[in-house]
Design a protein around this motif. Structure first.
Motif, PDB file in Angstrom:
ATOM      1  N   PHE A 175       0.816  -1.205   0.000  1.00  0.00           N
ATOM      2  CA  PHE A 175       0.000   0.000   0.000  1.00  0.00           C
ATOM      3  C   PHE A 175       0.855   1.263   0.000  1.00  0.00           C
ATOM      4  N   ASP A 176       2.033   1.189   0.616  1.00  0.00           N
ATOM      5  CA  ASP A 176       2.823   2.404   0.777  1.00  0.00           C
ATOM      6  C   ASP A 176       4.302   2.079   0.671  1.00  0.00           C
ATOM      7  N   ILE A 177       5.068   3.084   0.273  1.00  0.00           N
ATOM      8  CA  ILE A 177       6.516   2.992   0.156  1.00  0.00           C
ATOM      9  C   ILE A 177       7.132   4.209   0.832  1.00  0.00           C
ATOM     10  N   ALA A 178       8.406   4.097   1.201  1.00  0.00           N
ATOM     11  CA  ALA A 178       9.082   5.219   1.863  1.00  0.00           C
ATOM     12  C   ALA A 178      10.585   5.080   1.681  1.00  0.00           C
ATOM     13  N   PHE A 179      11.267   6.221   1.624  1.00  0.00           N
ATOM     14  CA  PHE A 179      12.722   6.259   1.608  1.00  0.00           C
ATOM     15  C   PHE A 179      13.230   6.473   3.026  1.00  0.00           C
ATOM     16  N   ASN A 180      14.296   5.759   3.389  1.00  0.00           N
ATOM     17  CA  ASN A 180      14.865   5.954   4.713  1.00  0.00           C
ATOM     18  C   ASN A 180      15.983   6.993   4.663  1.00  0.00           C
ATOM     19  N   ARG A 181      16.672   7.187   5.746  1.00  0.00           N
ATOM     20  CA  ARG A 181      17.702   8.228   5.857  1.00  0.00           C
ATOM     21  C   ARG A 181      18.863   7.975   4.906  1.00  0.00           C
ATOM     22  N   ASP A 182      19.038   6.724   4.450  1.00  0.00           N
ATOM     23  CA  ASP A 182      20.105   6.396   3.506  1.00  0.00           C
ATOM     24  C   ASP A 182      19.618   6.490   2.057  1.00  0.00           C
TER      25      ASP A 182
ATOM     26  N   LYS B 140      21.899  11.902   8.247  1.00  0.00           N
ATOM     27  CA  LYS B 140      22.531  11.732   6.940  1.00  0.00           C
ATOM     28  C   LYS B 140      22.777  10.255   6.671  1.00  0.00           C
ATOM     29  N   GLU B 141      23.148   9.973   5.438  1.00  0.00           N
ATOM     30  CA  GLU B 141      23.455   8.586   5.077  1.00  0.00           C
ATOM     31  C   GLU B 141      24.560   8.055   5.979  1.00  0.00           C
ATOM     32  N   ARG B 142      24.416   6.817   6.421  1.00  0.00           N
ATOM     33  CA  ARG B 142      25.394   6.229   7.322  1.00  0.00           C
ATOM     34  C   ARG B 142      26.619   5.699   6.574  1.00  0.00           C
ATOM     35  N   SER B 143      27.732   5.745   7.275  1.00  0.00           N
ATOM     36  CA  SER B 143      28.968   5.227   6.675  1.00  0.00           C
ATOM     37  C   SER B 143      28.960   3.706   6.636  1.00  0.00           C
ATOM     38  N   LYS B 144      28.306   3.085   7.620  1.00  0.00           N
ATOM     39  CA  LYS B 144      28.251   1.632   7.645  1.00  0.00           C
ATOM     40  C   LYS B 144      27.465   1.117   6.427  1.00  0.00           C
ATOM     41  N   GLY B 145      28.063   0.224   5.674  1.00  0.00           N
ATOM     42  CA  GLY B 145      27.417  -0.331   4.502  1.00  0.00           C
ATOM     43  C   GLY B 145      27.494   0.555   3.270  1.00  0.00           C
ATOM     44  N   LYS B 146      28.073   1.734   3.408  1.00  0.00           N
ATOM     45  CA  LYS B 146      28.073   2.689   2.291  1.00  0.00           C
ATOM     46  C   LYS B 146      28.842   2.142   1.091  1.00  0.00           C
TER      47      LYS B 146
ATOM     48  N   GLN C 108       0.819 -11.930  10.722  1.00  0.00           N
ATOM     49  CA  GLN C 108      -0.389 -11.689   9.951  1.00  0.00           C
ATOM     50  C   GLN C 108      -0.853 -10.250  10.124  1.00  0.00           C
ATOM     51  N   GLY C 109      -1.507  -9.705   9.108  1.00  0.00           N
ATOM     52  CA  GLY C 109      -2.029  -8.351   9.205  1.00  0.00           C
ATOM     53  C   GLY C 109      -2.419  -7.787   7.856  1.00  0.00           C
ATOM     54  N   SER C 110      -2.695  -6.488   7.831  1.00  0.00           N
ATOM     55  CA  SER C 110      -3.069  -5.773   6.610  1.00  0.00           C
ATOM     56  C   SER C 110      -2.253  -4.493   6.526  1.00  0.00           C
ATOM     57  N   PRO C 111      -1.084  -4.554   5.901  1.00  0.00           N
ATOM     58  CA  PRO C 111      -0.201  -3.383   5.855  1.00  0.00           C
ATOM     59  C   PRO C 111      -0.829  -2.194   5.136  1.00  0.00           C
ATOM     60  N   THR C 112      -0.636  -1.012   5.707  1.00  0.00           N
ATOM     61  CA  THR C 112      -1.088   0.230   5.066  1.00  0.00           C
ATOM     62  C   THR C 112       0.077   1.214   5.046  1.00  0.00           C
ATOM     63  N   GLY C 113       0.018   2.286   5.832  1.00  0.00           N
ATOM     64  CA  GLY C 113       0.994   3.351   5.733  1.00  0.00           C
ATOM     65  C   GLY C 113       2.402   2.962   6.137  1.00  0.00           C
ATOM     66  N   LEU C 114       3.375   3.595   5.461  1.00  0.00           N
ATOM     67  CA  LEU C 114       4.793   3.425   5.772  1.00  0.00           C
ATOM     68  C   LEU C 114       5.433   4.810   5.767  1.00  0.00           C
ATOM     69  N   LEU C 115       6.192   5.142   6.805  1.00  0.00           N
ATOM     70  CA  LEU C 115       6.711   6.503   6.941  1.00  0.00           C
ATOM     71  C   LEU C 115       8.083   6.480   7.604  1.00  0.00           C
ATOM     72  N   ASP C 116       9.010   7.284   7.071  1.00  0.00           N
ATOM     73  CA  ASP C 116      10.305   7.450   7.710  1.00  0.00           C
ATOM     74  C   ASP C 116      10.192   8.474   8.836  1.00  0.00           C
TER      75      ASP C 116
END
Length: 868
Positions: free
Chosen positions: A241-248, A406-412, A306-314
């Motif tokens: 139902f929803d998508i979101a971008f995280n801090r990275d 900001k984007e994290r250095s770990k995994g960058k 189990q559930g019914s996913p709706t909103g996603l927010l950073d």
């Protein structure tokens, strides 16, 4: 000296604060408080600001904000509203006005650069589903004009959903459910060679749900602000139902499960997906869903039961403690819960720590937004339920200023490598073949996947000979997957020969599974017949390993060996099914994260299943054996069909029994006709269990009433303190509710499961559903009218289809009552606007009886939850 000391302390303080911003050491607040029946971590405060339904403004499902302090929200079935919080004395007041535009029904809203974008989900003839832009045409500060950017074919619960701004502010991303067609002119990051890709034939959902939907399932697209250039980003979800971008600046989606599949080997819990470029998440119809470990799809990074996913927010911008700013908020509509997911980089992807943030009964959360004031604003509503706008603030003792994340250095470094490969998804380069192949065996799964997708975007001629080179085992598998999807039979055979020459038994577990899937995909994508010598080689390497490996490997080997008609596996598999009946480890996906602490909310279906768990491993074996025609004796067939009787004694989702019978039906097709009745009877004798829901039911005393919603609510208000649980349960049966709906694990499956109805529906909403069942019809239960050339009309829901016929279930009261619609005699098909549930079923009940019925439904069939 004092000044130097102060300066050093200041520098240390700044460094500490800087490090703290990138620290993942914060922990969630364990202690909870309850405010107005809503539970949340101590220190947080929640308040209800507005109720659209009280103002006849519908049920709001999407929300956005502009840069002037205004909110925009849309009724699921109506208009878009503009609102603003003002002060009236000490009280916050939301001033609301309807936009005077001919667009609404938006499940996604985005305000950007003085324009409001609406992703419309419509079954209204007046407006099509698609992307629209609302602008201020005369510069007076009011949005007043609508521009159609692109229409799409799809609507309903699995139609177009939400829309978000790209991190660079230069484009926007949209998400669509699996009942929305990808427009023919939308292409991009996903190689368009998707297919069902199941080695053995798929069994479709016996209830008919999504049976006509094929790969690639739900999808995400990116476009510019004029909607001219669309890029396909990901596919293979069920109903995100929803998508979101995280801090990275990485994209995530919250995807739904199929609760009717509970207890089956193909069941997938609701899950958080990291939606990388070109990804396929493996949704396929019926039993065909890809296993998480298949290398040609990506798995979720967190399962939530189990559930019914709706909103996603950073959480960026929230004036909450640091922990709550650094993750994603995941909303579950069915069970009134909002989760917080702390994301920790792990290679080029992430691990997720999921904790419960908010819960309430009822609290059907739809979507949310971070306000300019740093508060969390979210909506409840949807499906014509009572709707509200809530605000969550933090007033505790922990620091709560908004951080600059900001984007994290770990995994960058790993993310940059994956992104370098992803750039080749839109700008392929033949000069990069060596670089791509090198990364086909990277130890990071997302990088391996991105490398193969980059390879598949290149013309096949540039890489078809790579399979001949001395590559690693993982790279050879990656090349084989790509060849299976793009090559011809000659190259597929070449790839199969390369694989069978490998010492696959020396591989680690995950690579063994990749290896098997490589052979699997090459076999099923073959257009001609497999050479006998190669078939023999595959049998030689796999048969000795069968049932001497891990459970996952064994189940995959059973599929391939059944496909190859290896008769030696019959006795081996039956012995395994009869002796290895343990369900250890099979309950984990139903109790993941915090789910074990709140399993009561899942209703008796899950509880009964966990208490009487089907063996998913043996169901997988039974499915594979159902396609095996060779190697059977009279005794092995008898043992096999008795197993079906035992399986029918177990509990699962609403279609569990029907799926078991569907597998049995497939197996019977490979049995000599003269033996079919006898073997069917063996199954029935072994099952020997028939629930009689109507036994000892007492009919209503009446006198009946021609009920309206207002009369029902008045009767309930007057009588609920004297409600009788047992009589309510009896009325649930006497009114025939139990024929189509289950409550607390008892009842039919042709209508929605009702155990958790009290967690999201009010008395008025339940009354509306009973009295006006055609007002809102769920996609899963909506019948179609099949207009025949002779003028007749057949009404029902599709459960199966072949080249000549559509099999249609025509009775809501009795599962399995079907008829066949001949395609050569079919004129047209339209969705029925009439619910299969008849109106007036409750009209035999008097005031106390209907009160008892409503109270029973609100309790979820649990006497201890009767409200007084």
């Amino acid at each position: 000296m004092k000044r130097i000391t102060l300066l050093l302390l200041s520098i240390i303080s700044v460094l500490f604060y800087s490090c703290n911003q990138d620290s993942d050491n914060e922990t969630p607040i364990i202690e909870k408080v309850t405010i107005d029946d809503i539970t949340l971590p101590r220190g947080f405060v929640i308040s209800k600001l507005y109720e659209p339904t009280d103002n006849e403004q519908g049920s709001w499902v999407s929300i956005a904000k502009d840069d002037k302090g205004n909110f925009y929200a849309s009724d699921q079935y109506g208009s878009i509203y503009k609102s603003r919080l003002t002060k009236s004395g000490e009280k916050d007041v939301l001033e609301v006005q309807k936009l005077d535009v001919n667009v609404g029904l938006a499940q996604g809203l985005l305000y950007h650069n003085n324009e409001l974008f609406a992703l419309v989900n419509s079954n209204d003839d007046k407006i099509q589903s698609g992307l629209y832009k609302i602008i201020d045409s005369n510069g007076d500060g009011e949005l007043d004009s609508v521009k159609t950017l692109k229409t799409v074919n799809g609507n309903g619960e699995h139609g177009p959903h939400n829309i978000v701004l790209a991190p660079d502010g230069q484009s926007m991303f949209m998400v669509f459910g699996n009942h929305t067609d990808i427009p023919s002119d939308v292409h991009g990051r996903v190689p368009e060679v998707w297919d069902e890709d199941n080695l053995l034939p798929v069994i479709k959902d016996p209830s008919g749900h999504a049976n006509s939907r094929k790969a690639p399932g739900g999808w995400v697209a990116q476009t510019d602000f004029e909607g001219k250039n669309w890029t396909l980003v990901t596919v293979g979800t069920r109903n995100t139902f929803d998508i979101a971008f995280n801090r990275d600046n990485e994209l995530f989606g919250f995807d739904s499960d199929m609760e009717y599949d509970l207890g089956m080997p193909w069941y997938r819990p609701i899950r958080l997906n990291h939606m990388t470029s070109g990804a396929d998440f493996g949704w396929r119809t019926g039993t065909g869903k890809f296993k998480d470990f298949y290398p040609d799809n990506l798995s979720g990074i967190a399962n939530l039961g189990q559930g019914s996913p709706t909103g996603l927010l950073d959480g960026r911008g929230l004036k909450f403690p640091a922990y709550y700013q650094k993750g994603l908020y995941l909303s579950d509509w069915s069970y009134g819960t909002m989760y917080h997911a702390k994301l920790t980089p792990n290679g080029s992807s992430f691990d997720a720590e999921v904790t419960e943030f908010i819960s309430g009964v009822p609290l059907p959360i739809t979507n949310g937004v971070v306000g300019d004031d740093g508060a969390f604003y979210f909506l409840t509503g949807g499906r014509r339920l009572e709707s509200a706008l809530y605000r969550v603030t933090y007033e505790g003792d922990l620091p709560s200023e908004a951080l600059e994340l900001k984007e994290r250095s770990k995994g960058k470094k790993q993310r940059r490598l994956r992104q370098e490969l992803e750039a080749l998804h839109v700008a392929p380069s033949a000069d990069k073949v060596s670089f791509i192949v090198k990364n086909l065996d990277h130890d990071d799964r997302a990088i391996r996947f991105s490398a193969r997708v980059a390879l598949e975007h290149l013309d096949y001629k540039h890489w078809k000979d790579e399979i001949k080179n001395d590559n690693s085992a993982e790279a050879t598998v990656g090349l084989s997957l790509a060849i299976a999807r793009h090559g011809d039979d000659a190259t597929r055979i070449e790839a199969l020969n390369a694989l069978v020459e490998m010492d696959w038994q020396s591989l680690e577990e995950s690579k063994k599974l990749d290896f098997i899937r490589g052979i699997d995909l090459l076999l099923l994508r073959m257009e001609g017949s497999l050479p006998n010598d190669l078939q023999g080689k595959i049998k030689e390497i796999f048969l000795p390993a069968y049932l001497a490996s891990s459970e996952a490997v064994n189940m995959e080997l059973c599929k391939i060996l059944s496909f190859l008609q290896v008769e030696e596996i019959v006795e081996l598999t039956l012995h395994e099914m009869e002796t290895n009946t343990s369900t250890e480890g099979m309950k984990e996906i139903y109790l993941s994260g915090d789910i074990s602490n709140r399993s009561e909310q899942y209703g008796k279906d899950v509880e009964n299943m966990l208490a009487n768990m089907p063996n998913q491993r043996n169901i997988s074996y039974a499915m594979s054996l159902s396609y095996l025609q060779k190697g059977w004796s009279t005794s092995t067939r008898e043992r096999y069909f008795k197993w079906f009787g035992d399986a029918l004694q177990k509990a699962g989702g609403k279609q569990y029994l029907n799926f078991i019978r569907a597998i049995q039906k497939t197996a019977l097709e490979n049995v000599p006709e003269k033996e079919q009745d006898y073997l069917s009877e063996l199954t029935e004798i072994a099952a020997a269990r028939r629930p009689d829901y109507m036994k000892d039911v007492k009919q209503p005393q009446g006198p009946g009433i021609d009920w309206t919603v207002e009369l029902l609510m008045s009767a309930y208000e007057k009588n609920f303190e004297n409600a009788n649980f047992e009589n309510g349960k009896n009325m649930f049966k006497a009114s025939l509710c139990i024929s189509c709906h289950s409550m607390n694990g008892e009842g039919g499956s042709t209508g929605p499961e009702l155990t958790t109805i009290g967690s999201r529906f009010t008395v008025g909403a339940i009354g509306e559903a009973i009295i006006n069942p055609s007002g809102t019809i769920g996609d899963r239960y909506q019948y179609s009218n099949y207009h025949m050339k002779n003028g007749s009309v057949i009404t029902g829901i599709e459960v199966d289809e072949d080249d000549e016929n559509i099999e249609v279930s025509i009775s809501a009261f009795a599962a399995g009552v079907t008829t066949k619609v001949r395609k050569d005699r079919l004129e047209s098909v339209e969705l029925s606007k009439v619910s299969p549930m008849p109106a007036g079923l409750a009209n035999r009940l008097n005031e106390q009886e209907i009160t008892d019925l409503i109270a029973y439904m609100l309790s979820g069939g649990n006497k201890n939850k009767m409200k007084k």
